[in-house]
Structure formats: C-alpha cells, structure tokens
Design a protein around this motif. Structure first.
Motif, PDB file in Angstrom:
ATOM      1  N   LEU A 169       8.237   7.767   1.014  1.00  0.00           N
ATOM      2  CA  LEU A 169       9.019   7.070   2.039  1.00  0.00           C
ATOM      3  C   LEU A 169       8.153   6.676   3.231  1.00  0.00           C
ATOM      4  O   LEU A 169       8.347   5.604   3.814  1.00  0.00           O
ATOM      5  CB  LEU A 169      10.195   7.938   2.498  1.00  0.00           C
ATOM      6  N   LEU A 170       7.213   7.520   3.592  1.00  0.00           N
ATOM      7  CA  LEU A 170       6.320   7.177   4.703  1.00  0.00           C
ATOM      8  C   LEU A 170       5.445   5.981   4.348  1.00  0.00           C
ATOM      9  O   LEU A 170       5.219   5.089   5.179  1.00  0.00           O
ATOM     10  CB  LEU A 170       5.449   8.381   5.074  1.00  0.00           C
ATOM     11  N   LEU A 171       4.950   5.939   3.126  1.00  0.00           N
ATOM     12  CA  LEU A 171       4.151   4.788   2.712  1.00  0.00           C
ATOM     13  C   LEU A 171       4.995   3.522   2.719  1.00  0.00           C
ATOM     14  O   LEU A 171       4.519   2.445   3.107  1.00  0.00           O
ATOM     15  CB  LEU A 171       3.570   5.019   1.316  1.00  0.00           C
ATOM     16  N   ARG A 172       6.260   3.646   2.340  1.00  0.00           N
ATOM     17  CA  ARG A 172       7.149   2.494   2.281  1.00  0.00           C
ATOM     18  C   ARG A 172       7.293   1.842   3.654  1.00  0.00           C
ATOM     19  O   ARG A 172       7.390   0.616   3.758  1.00  0.00           O
ATOM     20  CB  ARG A 172       8.516   2.953   1.737  1.00  0.00           C
ATOM     21  N   ILE A 173       7.304   2.638   4.706  1.00  0.00           N
ATOM     22  CA  ILE A 173       7.533   2.084   6.043  1.00  0.00           C
ATOM     23  C   ILE A 173       6.242   1.910   6.841  1.00  0.00           C
ATOM     24  O   ILE A 173       6.278   1.550   8.018  1.00  0.00           O
ATOM     25  CB  ILE A 173       8.510   2.961   6.852  1.00  0.00           C
ATOM     26  N   TYR A 211       6.295  -3.848  -4.996  1.00  0.00           N
ATOM     27  CA  TYR A 211       5.954  -5.274  -4.999  1.00  0.00           C
ATOM     28  C   TYR A 211       6.399  -5.927  -3.696  1.00  0.00           C
ATOM     29  O   TYR A 211       5.654  -6.706  -3.081  1.00  0.00           O
ATOM     30  CB  TYR A 211       6.614  -5.972  -6.182  1.00  0.00           C
ATOM     31  N   ARG A 212       7.605  -5.616  -3.250  1.00  0.00           N
ATOM     32  CA  ARG A 212       8.111  -6.209  -2.005  1.00  0.00           C
ATOM     33  C   ARG A 212       7.288  -5.727  -0.810  1.00  0.00           C
ATOM     34  O   ARG A 212       7.093  -6.468   0.151  1.00  0.00           O
ATOM     35  CB  ARG A 212       9.586  -5.849  -1.826  1.00  0.00           C
ATOM     36  N   ARG A 213       6.797  -4.496  -0.865  1.00  0.00           N
ATOM     37  CA  ARG A 213       6.010  -3.953   0.246  1.00  0.00           C
ATOM     38  C   ARG A 213       4.625  -4.584   0.321  1.00  0.00           C
ATOM     39  O   ARG A 213       4.120  -4.845   1.418  1.00  0.00           O
ATOM     40  CB  ARG A 213       5.878  -2.428   0.097  1.00  0.00           C
ATOM     41  N   THR A 214       4.004  -4.838  -0.840  1.00  0.00           N
ATOM     42  CA  THR A 214       2.598  -5.255  -0.847  1.00  0.00           C
ATOM     43  C   THR A 214       2.354  -6.665  -1.380  1.00  0.00           C
ATOM     44  O   THR A 214       1.299  -7.250  -1.116  1.00  0.00           O
ATOM     45  CB  THR A 214       1.768  -4.292  -1.714  1.00  0.00           C
ATOM     46  N   SER A 271      14.720 -10.289  -2.575  1.00  0.00           N
ATOM     47  CA  SER A 271      14.334  -9.201  -1.674  1.00  0.00           C
ATOM     48  C   SER A 271      15.330  -8.056  -1.678  1.00  0.00           C
ATOM     49  O   SER A 271      15.006  -6.954  -1.235  1.00  0.00           O
ATOM     50  CB  SER A 271      14.189  -9.741  -0.240  1.00  0.00           C
ATOM     51  N   ARG A 272      16.530  -8.317  -2.158  1.00  0.00           N
ATOM     52  CA  ARG A 272      17.557  -7.278  -2.217  1.00  0.00           C
ATOM     53  C   ARG A 272      18.617  -7.704  -3.217  1.00  0.00           C
ATOM     54  O   ARG A 272      18.637  -8.863  -3.660  1.00  0.00           O
ATOM     55  CB  ARG A 272      18.203  -7.056  -0.838  1.00  0.00           C
ATOM     56  N   LEU A 273      19.510  -6.771  -3.558  1.00  0.00           N
ATOM     57  CA  LEU A 273      20.663  -7.094  -4.387  1.00  0.00           C
ATOM     58  C   LEU A 273      21.867  -7.346  -3.491  1.00  0.00           C
ATOM     59  O   LEU A 273      21.934  -6.875  -2.346  1.00  0.00           O
ATOM     60  CB  LEU A 273      20.975  -5.949  -5.350  1.00  0.00           C
ATOM     61  N   LEU A 274      22.826  -8.092  -3.997  1.00  0.00           N
ATOM     62  CA  LEU A 274      24.057  -8.358  -3.264  1.00  0.00           C
ATOM     63  C   LEU A 274      24.943  -7.126  -3.258  1.00  0.00           C
ATOM     64  O   LEU A 274      24.937  -6.319  -4.197  1.00  0.00           O
ATOM     65  CB  LEU A 274      24.810  -9.519  -3.915  1.00  0.00           C
ATOM     66  N   TRP A 290      11.264  -2.980   6.152  1.00  0.00           N
ATOM     67  CA  TRP A 290       9.885  -2.562   5.864  1.00  0.00           C
ATOM     68  C   TRP A 290       9.125  -3.590   5.055  1.00  0.00           C
ATOM     69  O   TRP A 290       7.929  -3.448   4.788  1.00  0.00           O
ATOM     70  CB  TRP A 290       9.863  -1.215   5.141  1.00  0.00           C
ATOM     71  N   ASP A 291       9.806  -4.652   4.618  1.00  0.00           N
ATOM     72  CA  ASP A 291       9.202  -5.681   3.763  1.00  0.00           C
ATOM     73  C   ASP A 291       8.508  -6.709   4.646  1.00  0.00           C
ATOM     74  O   ASP A 291       9.117  -7.686   5.092  1.00  0.00           O
ATOM     75  CB  ASP A 291      10.301  -6.335   2.918  1.00  0.00           C
TER      76      ASP A 291
END
Length: 473
Positions: free
Chosen positions: A209-213, A414-417, A436-439, A470-471
């Motif tokens: 989670l830290l890497l994600r943000i 993929y969305r992060r990097t 980028s996200r689901l509905l 975070w994206d």
C-alpha cells in the motif's frame, strides 16, 4: 425384591434425567451460531475472499492486462475496454459481504480482548478495502457494514482518507501481535495459527500500500525503508516459503473456485502479448499456464492472439488457458515473496536501498517457483529480456508475470507506473485508453442515490477514465 425394585426405579430416574440432557444437546442445531467468537468467521472470510479475488482476477484483470481473452467472442468485452455497470458488481457484492464478517470478527475480538485476532481482522479488512478503493475510487468505508446500527445508506469515503486509515490500521495491527498468547479459537486455514506469518503478511501488505501511494506521498519511501530495515519490529516476508498463498485442498468446503474446470479454458484463449514474452524467455511456466496452439491437427508451439483482435478467425487454433491450474489441489496467490522482492528492487532502483539486481533476480526466481515449484538456474538470466537492465520497465515486466492471478495487482501496478507497455489495436474501445477504474454497480443509484451522486461528482462523474488519486502516470 424390594431392593431390586428400588434400584430399578432409581436407575430409571437417572436414565430419564440423562436422556433429557442428551436430547437437549442433540436438538441444539450445531449450524446455528448463538455467539460469535473471534475465530468463528475467520476461515470463511479467508476462503471466500481468496476465491472471489481469483475469479475476478481471471475475468477482469487478465483481460485488461492481456493475459487471456474471450475467444471466439468477437464484439465488445473487457479486453476491448468495454466496462459496464455490472462489470465489477460481483466483486463489489462479494467484498462487502466478507468485509461485514470481518467487522463482526473484530467486534468479537475486541470484546474478548484477543489481540492477535484484532490484528488479523485489521489486516483482512485492509486487504479487502484496499482492493475495493483501488478498483472503484471513493467507496463506502467508515459507515459500511453498519446496517444494524441503522445506517442503510453509507457515505462514500475519499480514497485518500481510506488509505490513511488502512495504513494506520496495519501499523496498529503490527503492534498488537502477541506470539506468546497464540490463537485459541480454532485453526486458521491460511497459516495454521502461526502468528509470526500473520504479522509478516500485515507488514508486507503495508509495503504494497505504501508503494501504491508513493507517487503522491514521497514519505512512503522512508516508511518502507524503515519497515524493511527493522525486521525485529516489523517483520516482512523474507523467503519463498513465507509467501501468502492460499492452498485449496479440494476437501469440502475448501474447493476450487471453478466448479467446472473446463470453464477456465473453454472460450478463453491466451493473449499473444503474454505468450510472446514467455516464448522469448523460454519460460518454464508456459506449459502450466497455457496449452499449445495447433494448425490442421498439428501442435505449433505456444501462440496466442492479440487482445482487441479485429479478425473473426485465425488460421490456427490458439493456445488456450490450461485448466489444470484450477483442478485441486491448487493455489491462490495473495501476497508472495516475489512481490516483496520486486518492491525492494524498485526501491533500490530509485536509490532508497542497495542491491537492485539481486532483488530483481530474487523476484524473478520466486515468481517462477510459485507456479512450477522448482528453482531456476542462472542460465535463465542469459536471455536479454530476463537480465536486469537498470530500468523500472524491466522490473515491472517481470513483476507483471509474477503477479499472475493475484487479484487486481497487475492492473493496479500498470496504472501506477504505466508498465508493462501494452499493445493496442484499432478494435479497442474507449479510444484505446486503459480504464482507470470500474463503474459503480448500477444498484447503488437506486439504494444509495444521494451518496452515490456525491461520490460521482467528486470524481467528475462515474467515468472509467477518472484517474485514482495515486494514479499519477
């Protein structure tokens, strides 16, 4: 005779009393739980959440990330970036159902002052809600699972606020583990009551989670380094055998998420992108992941078809997904040693740790061993695509392979990097843009309309192209 009659009457009275107690016990339905202990719901949550994650990984992540695709289905589909209101509905419903059980588990653990179960409950809750917010954006969190308290329409919390709480919960969980006390409420089916392994899961999830943000909160790097450099205070997964992998035994109720293994392979072809990488690497995972393609009845090796393909047929029968993967005994990856190694590799690449190449190779080895059970030799790294070239792109390519069937992690990374770089075709919808996200599930507009509208407005509408906080790629 009087003595015999007296003894007979006494025995009959005793037997009558005993029988009455036995019948009372027999007539108590063991399936009806009159009081929840901290361990009552634990195994049910572990199994069902793992199974839900794997099914959705296969049906959603694998299509978005060009691992497998529906074939010969031609029009639309997730592989072509067609996202509908019901695309994420099964995950939304399943995740909130089991999050409710985690909430009840936490209440029972707090009531019984059972610190290890509180720590485990906080870890499971973070695991579930991190995926939910990474998939949908703003979601019900602080008021979720509180219908019994009269909250029928929970507010949607902001993504940032959810992450702050989840990371705080994981930090608290790490401090709560008491290995001397152990787990007194049955045996858990993930770690068999090994609280040391639960604690490593907790802290390794913190790293994820830290890497994600980290792109929006640079302090996350210092926090990750602090965790890694202090294993006594915050132990993490340090070797392959400590990977968090759920073992599906086939003994009811621990059965395969696919009731029919053929559903894993029938009408599911392998993507050319995925297969071409494995072919170039001469990767030993190929025969486990997919079958061989054929032409005119002859095997022609491993050959997929492009995601978003714009032809209705091909001159060969492509490689299909190998359904042996979902025939018990089987496994469901949750958070592996390979993922932790690639986190370290990225931190080293960015200058926060030493040993980028060593961590990269550890990740590659562990990612392969997860599926074939054997170690590879150094010869694997002689391939140019397997060697560490000092780029984030190379790290992420092999992390992509290592995250195979790990819930939504391939898509999130993929969305992060922005890696790996996926090919596009003219047949893809959404102008070829990765969603980028689901509905939100459509039913939210009916049962929680006001809070749904507030959340959608904050995100500029219920739009698949709205980037999560975070994206930043």
């Amino acid at each position: 005779m009087k003595r015999i009659m007296l003894l007979t009457i006494t025995f009959a009275l005793l037997l009558s009393t005993a029988c009455k107690k036995d019948f009372q016990a027999i007539n108590t339905n063991p399936n009806l739980i009159d009081q929840i202990s901290p361990g009552t719901l634990l195994n049910e949550v572990i199994y069902n959440m793992a199974a839900t994650n794997m099914r959705n990984s296969y049906n959603i992540t694998c299509q978005l990330m060009q691992v497998q695709l529906n074939y010969p289905e031609y029009y639309g589909g997730i592989q072509r970036y067609e996202i509908l209101e019901n695309t994420g509905e099964s995950y939304w419903n399943g995740a909130y159902k089991w999050a409710k059980n985690v909430s009840e588990m936490l209440q029972a653990a707090e009531k019984d002052n059972a610190p290890n179960y509180i720590a485990i409950g906080l870890t499971l809750r973070a695991w579930i809600y991190a995926n939910l917010t990474d998939i949908f954006g703003d979601i019900p969190f602080s008021q979720a699972s509180k219908a019994e308290e009269g909250i029928q329409q929970p507010v949607y919390d902001k993504q940032q606020d959810i992450y702050v709480q989840l990371l705080s919960d994981l930090e608290q969980a790490n401090s709560l583990y008491n290995h001397a006390v152990g787990m007194a409420y049955g045996t858990d089916i993930l770690f068999e009551n090994d609280t040391h392994r639960w604690q490593k899961f907790t802290n390794s999830l913190r790293l994820r989670l830290l890497l994600r943000i980290s792109g929006v909160d640079p302090s996350a790097y210092q926090q990750m380094v602090a965790i890694i450099n202090n294993p006594a205070a915050s132990p993490i997964i340090e070797e392959f055998e400590e990977s968090v992998i759920f073992q599906v035994t086939g003994v009811t109720p621990n059965i395969s998420p696919w009731s029919r293994a053929l559903d894993f392979s029938t009408a599911h072809a392998a993507s050319a992108y995925f297969i071409d990488i494995l072919n170039e690497l001469e990767d030993p995972r190929r025969p486990f992941f997919v079958t061989q393609a054929s032409a005119q009845g002859t095997n022609i090796g491993y050959k997929g078809i492009p995601s978003g393909y714009d032809e209705t047929s091909f001159a060969y029968s492509p490689s299909y997904m190998n359904n042996q993967q979902v025939i018990v005994p089987m496994q469901i990856p949750i958070l592996t040693y390979a993922e932790v190694a690639f986190i370290k590799a990225e931190l080293a690449f960015k200058g926060h740790l030493a040993g980028a190449e060593e961590a990269f190779k550890e990740g590659v080895r562990a990612g392969i061993k997860t599926w074939i059970g054997n170690d590879i030799d150094e010869g694997y790294f002689l391939s140019s695509l397997a060697s560490y070239d000092g780029t984030l792109e190379r790290i992420m390519l092999h992390k992509y392979l290592a995250l195979y069937l790990t819930d939504f992690q391939q898509w999130s990374e993929y969305r992060r990097t922005g890696f790996p770089v996926l090919p596009k075709t003219s047949a893809m919808l959404n102008e070829g843009l990765m969603p980028s996200r689901l509905l939100y599930p459509g039913i939210q507009q009916i049962y929680n309309p006001e809070n749904y509208r507030d959340a959608a407005e904050r995100m500029g509408g219920d739009d698949i192209n709205f980037k999560l906080w975070w994206d930043v790629d």
